[in-house]
Design an enzyme around this catalytic site. Sequence first.
Site, PDB file in Angstrom:
ATOM      1  N   SER A 131       0.870  -1.184   0.000  1.00 25.55           N
ATOM      2  CA  SER A 131       0.000   0.000   0.000  1.00 25.55           C
ATOM      3  C   SER A 131       0.897   1.222   0.000  1.00 25.55           C
ATOM      4  O   SER A 131       2.063   1.152   0.438  1.00 25.55           O
ATOM      5  CB  SER A 131      -0.870  -0.002   1.264  1.00 25.55           C
ATOM      6  N   TYR A 144      -1.623  -0.605  10.361  1.00 28.33           N
ATOM      7  CA  TYR A 144      -1.679  -0.863   8.912  1.00 28.33           C
ATOM      8  C   TYR A 144      -0.407  -0.368   8.229  1.00 28.33           C
ATOM      9  O   TYR A 144       0.190  -1.080   7.412  1.00 28.33           O
ATOM     10  CB  TYR A 144      -2.911  -0.171   8.326  1.00 28.33           C
TER      11      TYR A 144
HETATM   12  N1  LIG Z   1      -8.693  -0.665  -0.926  1.00 29.58           N
HETATM   13  C1  LIG Z   1      -7.648   0.129  -0.806  1.00 29.58           C
HETATM   14  O1  LIG Z   1      -7.766   1.379  -0.770  1.00 29.58           O
HETATM   15  C2  LIG Z   1      -6.264  -0.459  -0.760  1.00 29.58           C
HETATM   16  C3  LIG Z   1      -5.166   0.392  -0.996  1.00 29.58           C
HETATM   17  C4  LIG Z   1      -3.878  -0.144  -0.949  1.00 29.58           C
HETATM   18  C5  LIG Z   1      -3.698  -1.481  -0.674  1.00 29.58           C
HETATM   19  N2  LIG Z   1      -4.780  -2.300  -0.432  1.00 29.58           N
HETATM   20  C6  LIG Z   1      -4.508  -3.703  -0.129  1.00 29.58           C
HETATM   21  O2  LIG Z   1      -5.059  -4.506  -1.150  1.00 29.58           O
HETATM   22  C7  LIG Z   1      -5.379  -5.794  -0.621  1.00 29.58           C
HETATM   23  C8  LIG Z   1      -6.813  -6.128  -1.003  1.00 29.58           C
HETATM   24  O3  LIG Z   1      -7.672  -5.181  -0.352  1.00 29.58           O
HETATM   25  P1  LIG Z   1      -9.152  -4.839  -0.868  1.00 29.58           P
HETATM   26  O4  LIG Z   1      -9.287  -3.384  -0.776  1.00 29.58           O
HETATM   27  O5  LIG Z   1      -9.419  -5.554  -2.124  1.00 29.58           O
HETATM   28  O6  LIG Z   1      -9.973  -5.459   0.354  1.00 29.58           O
HETATM   29  P2  LIG Z   1     -11.265  -6.403   0.416  1.00 29.58           P
HETATM   30  O7  LIG Z   1     -11.692  -6.340   1.841  1.00 29.58           O
HETATM   31  O8  LIG Z   1     -12.232  -6.027  -0.662  1.00 29.58           O
HETATM   32  O9  LIG Z   1     -10.667  -7.838   0.084  1.00 29.58           O
HETATM   33  C9  LIG Z   1      -9.792  -8.475   0.975  1.00 29.58           C
HETATM   34  C10 LIG Z   1     -10.006  -9.966   0.874  1.00 29.58           C
HETATM   35  O10 LIG Z   1      -9.064 -10.580   1.779  1.00 29.58           O
HETATM   36  C11 LIG Z   1      -9.745 -11.636   2.446  1.00 29.58           C
HETATM   37  N3  LIG Z   1      -9.103 -11.900   3.722  1.00 29.58           N
HETATM   38  C12 LIG Z   1      -8.934 -11.040   4.768  1.00 29.58           C
HETATM   39  N4  LIG Z   1      -8.358 -11.659   5.788  1.00 29.58           N
HETATM   40  C13 LIG Z   1      -8.135 -12.948   5.418  1.00 29.58           C
HETATM   41  C14 LIG Z   1      -7.566 -14.077   6.044  1.00 29.58           C
HETATM   42  N5  LIG Z   1      -7.123 -14.028   7.314  1.00 29.58           N
HETATM   43  N6  LIG Z   1      -7.502 -15.224   5.349  1.00 29.58           N
HETATM   44  C15 LIG Z   1      -7.978 -15.309   4.079  1.00 29.58           C
HETATM   45  N7  LIG Z   1      -8.540 -14.272   3.433  1.00 29.58           N
HETATM   46  C16 LIG Z   1      -8.617 -13.099   4.091  1.00 29.58           C
HETATM   47  C17 LIG Z   1     -11.171 -11.116   2.630  1.00 29.58           C
HETATM   48  O11 LIG Z   1     -12.098 -12.175   2.883  1.00 29.58           O
HETATM   49  C18 LIG Z   1     -11.410 -10.410   1.298  1.00 29.58           C
HETATM   50  O12 LIG Z   1     -11.940 -11.288   0.327  1.00 29.58           O
HETATM   51  C19 LIG Z   1      -5.139  -5.701   0.886  1.00 29.58           C
HETATM   52  O13 LIG Z   1      -3.879  -6.261   1.192  1.00 29.58           O
HETATM   53  C20 LIG Z   1      -5.150  -4.203   1.150  1.00 29.58           C
HETATM   54  O14 LIG Z   1      -4.399  -3.868   2.287  1.00 29.58           O
HETATM   55  C21 LIG Z   1      -6.052  -1.816  -0.482  1.00 29.58           C
END
Ligand SMILES: NC(=O)c1ccc[n+]([C@@H]2O[C@H](COP(=O)([O-])OP(=O)(O)OC[C@H]3O[C@@H](n4cnc5c(N)ncnc54)[C@H](O)[C@@H]3O)[C@@H](O)[C@H]2O)c1
Length: 236
Positions: A131, A144
């Site tokens: 991130s 985070y």
């Molecule tokens: N959305 C944002 O603004 C953003 C920005 C930068 C980075 N990210 C990163 O991108 C990645 C995806 O995030 P997203 O926004 O798509 O989130 P999201 O919540 O839409 O998806 C995350 C997925 O991870 C799964 N998950 C969480 N904990 C788990 C565990 N212990 N075991 C198995 N599965 C698990 C959830 O069930 C979900 O399907 C993350 O690592 C997040 O930190 C997100």
Amino acid sequence: MQLAFTERNVLVTGGASGIGLACARAFRAEGAKVVVLDRAPGPDDIDTVRTDVTDESSMAEAVATAVARLGGLDVVVGCAGISGPVGTPLVDTSAADLAAVLAVNVTGQLLLAKHTYPHLATGGAIVFLASDSAFVATPGMAPYCASKGAVVALTRALAVELDRVRVNCVAPSVVDTPMARADLGDSAIDNAGFPVQTADEVARQVLFLAGPHARPINGQALLSDFGYSARSAFPA
Ligand SMILES: NC(=O)c1ccc[n+]([C@@H]2O[C@H](COP(=O)([O-])OP(=O)(O)OC[C@H]3O[C@@H](n4cnc5c(N)ncnc54)[C@H](O)[C@@H]3O)[C@@H](O)[C@H]2O)c1
């Protein structure tokens, strides 16, 4: 640009939602076979193995199941993640909050690499979701930020330790996903006074890093933040 994923075998964690789901669909659209690992059920069109990425024995079993279904492994994408406390001052942040975020965002990625690496083909690739919070911060998200900084360091560590495969990460700013909407609220995303990426845009960054056009790129974090982190404090 030919991404050359036809018949490639791809495993994506966190592929039931958001960026992981966009990655799963993008790889499939490029001809790859895809299996998702997630603790939540995925949509019907996604082949999902249920597991918790923080649980080593469950991960070992889930990876073995996924590799057997795929018939091999070329690309691994670590998207599973949680945000933990948002807008919580450090003095109100518990050790349990910190441990929970590190368990998913750091230990989960490490276990993923550990258990998939023995199956990965020569020339394969691992791409983690970090991130922009690894590099810049807003108050109230210390766990985070710490976890995503660790993902960048883990990326470098594995890039120098693992032969046969490249290891990189993507470090996006805010992405319109269920996580961001839960953390910030719908109106903050829909009327954002800052640029917001789509999950599909992040997926394309992941596919580039996973593919043959990124062959010389190893141990890097692709910071995709619309240039925000490039701005100097110099008043010009
Ligand atoms: N959305 C944002 O603004 C953003 C920005 C930068 C980075 N990210 C990163 O991108 C990645 C995806 O995030 P997203 O926004 O798509 O989130 P999201 O919540 O839409 O998806 C995350 C997925 O991870 C799964 N998950 C969480 N904990 C788990 C565990 N212990 N075991 C198995 N599965 C698990 C959830 O069930 C979900 O399907 C993350 O690592 C997040 O930190 C997100």
